[in-house]
Scaffold this motif. Structure first.
Motif, PDB file in Angstrom:
ATOM      1  N   ILE A   1     -20.458  22.252  -6.481  1.00 46.56           N
ATOM      2  CA  ILE A   1     -21.723  22.581  -5.833  1.00 46.56           C
ATOM      3  C   ILE A   1     -21.621  22.316  -4.335  1.00 46.56           C
ATOM      4  O   ILE A   1     -22.100  23.103  -3.517  1.00 46.56           O
ATOM      5  CB  ILE A   1     -22.874  21.798  -6.495  1.00 46.56           C
TER       6      ILE A   1
ATOM      7  N   PHE B   1     -29.041  18.470 -11.299  1.00 45.39           N
ATOM      8  CA  PHE B   1     -28.695  19.447 -10.276  1.00 45.39           C
ATOM      9  C   PHE B   1     -29.418  19.131  -8.971  1.00 45.39           C
ATOM     10  O   PHE B   1     -28.837  19.213  -7.892  1.00 45.39           O
ATOM     11  CB  PHE B   1     -29.051  20.852 -10.762  1.00 45.39           C
TER      12      PHE B   1
ATOM     13  N   TRP C   1     -27.870  18.800  -5.358  1.00 47.47           N
ATOM     14  CA  TRP C   1     -28.405  19.727  -4.368  1.00 47.47           C
ATOM     15  C   TRP C   1     -28.918  18.950  -3.146  1.00 47.47           C
ATOM     16  O   TRP C   1     -28.582  19.240  -2.007  1.00 47.47           O
ATOM     17  CB  TRP C   1     -29.537  20.501  -5.059  1.00 47.47           C
ATOM     18  N   VAL C   2     -29.667  17.883  -3.413  1.00 52.26           N
ATOM     19  CA  VAL C   2     -30.204  17.072  -2.319  1.00 52.26           C
ATOM     20  C   VAL C   2     -29.070  16.412  -1.546  1.00 52.26           C
ATOM     21  O   VAL C   2     -29.096  16.332  -0.328  1.00 52.26           O
ATOM     22  CB  VAL C   2     -31.173  15.998  -2.869  1.00 52.26           C
TER      23      VAL C   2
ATOM     24  N   TRP D   1     -26.181  17.468  -0.756  1.00 50.62           N
ATOM     25  CA  TRP D   1     -25.530  18.316   0.235  1.00 50.62           C
ATOM     26  C   TRP D   1     -26.539  18.990   1.151  1.00 50.62           C
ATOM     27  O   TRP D   1     -26.217  19.916   1.855  1.00 50.62           O
ATOM     28  CB  TRP D   1     -24.654  19.353  -0.462  1.00 50.62           C
ATOM     29  N   THR D   2     -27.804  18.512   1.091  1.00 50.94           N
ATOM     30  CA  THR D   2     -28.811  19.080   1.975  1.00 50.94           C
ATOM     31  C   THR D   2     -29.287  18.063   3.011  1.00 50.94           C
ATOM     32  O   THR D   2     -29.366  18.369   4.195  1.00 50.94           O
ATOM     33  CB  THR D   2     -30.031  19.559   1.155  1.00 50.94           C
TER      34      THR D   2
END
Lengths: 169, 350, 522
Positions: free
Chosen positions: B39, B307, B311-312, B314-315
């Protein structure tokens, strides 16, 4: 130089940070489904721009003989002193001098292209081959045969279309 | 006689549940290690590891093999007993937490009702908080026993961080306890297994949105994930509390972290998103299929939160330490108290 | 003694000196092809044209004698223009085959074109092509490259005295050619390759072997005969590629005979032994330096104690350097008290060959007979002493590649008790040795020779010898030091200093005073 103070007045909704986080998540989510820039080497190869200075080749003349006349200009110009050769009387009627053996120590070569600049016969050239790593040091001492083979696999500009078996690289 | 046979079958069933839960947890850890990197790759416009096996699926296996064969280094000045114990102290509580989480609707086999939950504890939520408090020991002791400055700082950070956010997390959950009136997690789930106003699922997220936000922020801090991964902030602390760990001990730390991720995701599902409830469907009327549906519903919801974790990661960028503590004490705790008051007021009004 | 001004520089020269030579002697470069200080003036290349005040036209400086009050300009616009034009003419038919020309790098046409010529050619027609000719011997004639300076033609007329080459045809068709029926198998052919300013005459022995700029030069002396010609050893990667003459107007002027020029091949190809050898029963076996030295030392020490030193003969060599012969004397006379010293020298037959230009090839094929005689005395016949039974122990310093023994001499050697040989190869004598020590040859060591004209000249090491091969003087020095701890000599230069203190004729001479051109000994 003066100092410029920049203040950002957040709106009340911004001070919750949740919208900002959500827009950040949106951006990263978008990127997840974007086109990937990875080149899947070795199945795909990055085609180098023209003028790329990669592995060295020895050119052949129209009759398929080595074009080099063993003048040692390349060896003289080489700042890394990686080119060596022995000149001899050519076995052909129309040529006088040719390299009996010709060796480039690619371990030392810095791919500067000075040999190509120095060559009066356009016999030595740098090619688009950049993937020539080997498992042993000895494999990077390239003899004449190897350098002529580099010519065969690059002369038509289709090096990147050739298979690994064909190029031997 | 009958009593003894009954108990024996019971033990067998519990054993089977334990094995299945631990097995699935460990499998999920493997998937997560790969998922994290893939991801990350996709978010950064690249592929991530895709060489070992189809689409890189065997990468975790390769990593596991590698971990087994890595040299085991124990620093000479380390406090050896605690040093060796620390990874187990992280992994153990993380695994134990899952015991009270119901992962499916009740299953009736040959007239016997089996709860899909290892231990149906009447103080499930308290049990979870107790174990969460325990898991911080592993990190602090690991950091301290390494006898090295960066691990020590990592350990201290994680201790401070966990203590701070546990409060707001606990306060946030009080809202749910108030609504449900029970500390039993299966009661919490059953309570959500209805409809709200006739069209919305009766999930706590709709009743406790503020509580959920506080809970999820606190959960990220408790699991040491971005944006609160200060205990292992690599630019400052090398590797944080596990700097001096290698081989399987390091792997144990990582497994503990990932299992904590799974547990907290499952907890979010259970507390706020109806647990194994599949909205608009009465699972108990569908028999075995209903149970299957409930398990799938639970898995999908938990999977989404997992997920979200990746997701967080890499944000968002990492918080500064003072920001972290400021957020915990000055924003989260007052908000959580506010949430309790609102809940109380609304409940007394209805 | 006329005094003239060249480019504003006041110069006083001998009467009869040409303006060109005067300028060259004083560091002013005037380009030239046909002029050569050891050849007659031809004035044919016209490249040395200079402007002289009060002369109407440009004059060839090689053919103009320096006169008092002359004012010469070598770099005026007019001169530059003339040079540029001449170079352009020369390049009309000169092929641009520098990459395959052995002369490239030391070619006058290259240098002058680069320095004075035009960067572009206006000549668009086809160049004349002529086939390369084999002139016999080692010489190839690349007729395309010739600039018709006629140096080679004049070399045979003026220096050798026997014409071989000539210019055939006239004008545009001029062509260097060999007289019908002749072949360049003359003893001096190599010189025409050297004096050719371009790559027209090429030596087959060096053909394509190396580019000249890759070769390192080491100053040396030819060991081929007692003339002692000065030469440069040109080498690369510890291998000699060619020998070229070095100018020394009192010895060999600019010349070198073919024997000396190609002599290095004999040393290259000799079947040398490369470790010390010792005799066990009937065979010579490999040994190490420590062992060989201790065998010799023990034997000599025993001899010294038993006071039988009179039974020993020491044979120095006309092929050895002065330092080696001197150390032989030092060790065996001064230290051990031996008094039987001989000199090994090759048999001398026939007459010396003197050419028209004064160059001499001596029949004495050893380089240092005078030196050996000066240091060790003139006795040569040690065979008679052996025959008489006066000798038990023989120390023999050889270095003579041509050494052979008669059967009778071989028989005589069997009478000897102990033989030590310093040599390169296992020749007839070395095969009888009890201990044979491998020594370096001239290109691998420093040293000095005294030539037939009593000129002391030094030579320097160009190559690194094989691991176990040592210079003779180094071996002798270590034997010397084993007997006498007070010996402080370390280098060849130290030995020469010691020699100059002990030998009257060499008084005041040191290795550094000898210089490149040698020193005359009375």
């Amino acid at each position: 130089m003066g100092v410029k103070n920049v203040t950002h007045k957040s709106r009340w909704i911004e001070r919750f940070y949740i919208p900002a986080i959500l827009s950040g998540l949106k951006i990263t989510l978008k990127h997840m489904f974007q086109k990937k820039y990875t080149v899947q080497y070795p199945e795909e190869k990055w085609p180098v721009p023209p003028g790329h200075r990669g592995a060295i080749r020895l050119n052949k003349d129209e009759e398929g003989r080595v074009k080099c006349v063993a003048c040692e200009m390349c060896a003289t110009a080489c700042p890394a002193k990686c080119i060596s050769m022995e000149a001899g009387v050519a076995p052909w009627d129309d040529r006088e001098k040719y390299p009996v053996w010709f060796k480039i120590d690619m371990l030392r070569c810095i791919l500067c292209g000075m040999c190509e600049e120095a060559c009066p016969e356009d016999a030595i050239q740098l090619t688009e081959i950049y993937d020539f790593s080997t498992y042993t040091r000895a494999d990077l001492i390239w003899e004449k045969e190897r350098l002529l083979k580099n010519y065969d696999i690059t002369v038509d500009g289709k090096y990147f279309d050739r298979s690994r078996e064909e190029t031997g690289l | 006689m009958e009593q003894a046979g009954y108990a024996f079958v019971d033990i067998l069933i519990v054993l089977a549940k334990v094995i299945v839960v631990i097995g699935i947890n460990l499998l999920m850890v493997m998937i997560l290690t790969l998922g994290e990197r893939r991801i990350a790759g996709f978010i950064q416009d690249r592929y991530g590891p895709n060489r070992v096996g189809p689409q890189g699926m065997l990468q975790p296996v390769a990593d596991g093999v590698k971990f087994f064969f890595k040299e085991e280094v124990i620093p000479s000045k380390a406090e050896k007993v605690i040093y060796v114990l620390a990874p187990a102290l992280v992994l153990g509580p993380a695994l134990l937490t899952f015991a009270v989480i119901p992962f499916g609707g009740p299953l009736s086999v040959v007239g016997k009702e089996i709860q899909l939950q290892i231990a149906e504890l009447n103080v499930g939520i308290l049990y979870i908080f107790a174990l969460l408090s325990l898991s911080v020991y592993g990190l602090v002791l690991g950091g301290w026993a390494s006898n090295s400055k960066y691990p020590l700082m990592g350990g201290l950070r994680s201790a401070a961080q966990m203590v701070s956010y546990e409060i707001s997390m606990g306060l946030a959950v009080i809202g749910i306890i108030m609504i449900t009136g029970s500390l039993r997690l299966s009661d919490v789930v059953m309570h959500q297994n209805e409809l709200l106003f006739g069209f919305l699922p009766h999930w706590n997220i709709f009743l406790q949105p503020l509580g959920f936000i506080i809970f999820i922020v606190a959960a990220y801090a408790e699991t040491n994930r971005v944006p609160f991964d200060l205990p292992e902030a690599e630019p400052e602390l090398v590797g944080g509390y596990h700097t001096e760990y290698s081989s399987m001990k390091f792997a144990s730390f990582m497994m503990g972290e990932y299992i904590a991720l799974i547990t907290s995701s499952a907890l979010m599902t259970t507390l706020y998103f109806g647990g194994w409830d599949f909205p608009y469907v009465d699972e108990s009327s569908l028999g075995i299929w209903g149970v299957l549906l409930s398990i799938i519903a639970f898995a999908v919801k938990t999977g989404f939160f997992l997920f979200l974790y990746l997701w967080v990661r890499w944000t968002l960028p990492r918080f500064r330490y003072d920001q972290l503590m400021g957020l915990g004490w000055k924003v989260m705790i007052p908000l959580a108290l506010f949430n309790i008051i609102i809940t109380g007021v609304v409940m007394s009004l209805l | 003694m006329p005094t003239l001004k060249i480019d504003g520089k006041e110069i006083t020269v001998e009467k009869g000196t040409s303006v060109l030579q005067a300028a060259l002697d004083h560091g002013i470069d005037i380009p030239h092809y046909c002029y050569h200080p050891s050849l007659n003036i031809a004035g044919s290349c016209r490249l040395c044209l200079v402007e002289i005040e009060r002369m109407p036209k440009l004059v060839p400086s090689c053919a103009t004698q320096a006169a008092d009050g002359m004012v010469v300009t070598t770099n005026s616009e007019k001169v530059d223009d003339a040079r540029k034009s001449i170079l352009e003419f020369l390049l009309i038919n000169h092929p641009l085959d520098c990459p395959i020309c052995d002369k490239a790098g030391e070619c006058k046409l290259q240098d002058y074109t680069f320095q004075y010529g035009s960067a572009h050619s206006r000549f668009v027609e086809d160049k004349r092509r002529r086939a390369t000719k084999d002139l016999g011997g080692n010489i190839l004639l690349y007729r395309n490259r010739c600039v018709l300076c006629t140096r080679c033609v004049r070399f045979y007329e003026d220096v050798v005295g026997e014409p071989y080459l000539t210019v055939e045809h006239r004008g545009y068709h001029s062509d260097i050619s060999i007289f019908p029926g002749k072949e360049l198998t003359h003893k001096m052919t190599g010189n025409i390759v050297e004096i050719c300013p371009v790559g027209c005459l090429i030596d087959k022995d060096f053909l394509f072997h190396s580019r000249v700029w890759n070769l390192a030069k080491t100053k040396s002396i030819c060991p081929g005969c007692s003339t002692g010609c000065n030469m440069d050893i040109e080498h690369k990667d510890n291998k000699i590629y060619r020998i070229r003459s070095r100018e020394n107007m009192t010895v060999n002027r600019h010349w070198l005979c073919d024997y000396g020029r190609y002599l290095y091949h004999q040393y290259d190809e000799m079947d040398r032994f490369t470790t010390p050898l010792k005799r066990t029963s009937d065979k010579l076996n490999k040994s190490g330096w420590d062992e060989a030295r201790s065998i010799i030392h023990d034997r000599l020490a025993l001899l010294k104690r038993s006071k039988e030193i009179g039974k020993m003969a020491v044979v120095g060599s006309a092929f050895a350097s002065n330092e080696e012969n001197y150390l032989l004397y030092k060790v065996f006379h001064d230290e051990l008290g031996c008094d039987k010293f001989f000199v090994h020298q090759p048999a001398i037959e026939g007459e010396d060959e003197v050419f028209k230009g004064g160059f001499t090839i001596h029949t004495d094929k050893s380089p240092n007979q005078n030196g050996a005689n000066l240091i060790l005395g003139k006795k040569t016949d040690f065979w008679r002493a052996i025959k008489k039974g006066q000798i038990d122990i023989l120390i023999f310093f050889g270095k003579d590649l041509a050494l052979t023994l008669s059967d009778q001499q071989k028989e005589l050697l069997k009478k000897l008790d102990f033989i030590v040989v310093f040599d390169h190869t296992l020749n007839d004598l070395a095969q009888h040795a009890n201990v044979a020590l491998p020594v370096t040859y001239f290109a691998e060591q420093d040293g000095s020779y005294l030539n037939a004209g009593m000129r002391l000249q030094k030579f320097q090491a160009a190559l690194t010898p094989p691991d176990q091969v040592l210079p003779g003087w180094q071996i002798l020095l270590s034997i010397y030091k084993a007997f006498n701890e007070d010996v402080k000599m370390v280098t060849v230069s130290d030995i020469m200093n010691d020699m100059s203190r002990n030998i009257k004729k060499l008084n005041g001479i040191s290795f550094f005073k000898i210089g490149d051109e040698g020193v005359q000994i009375k």
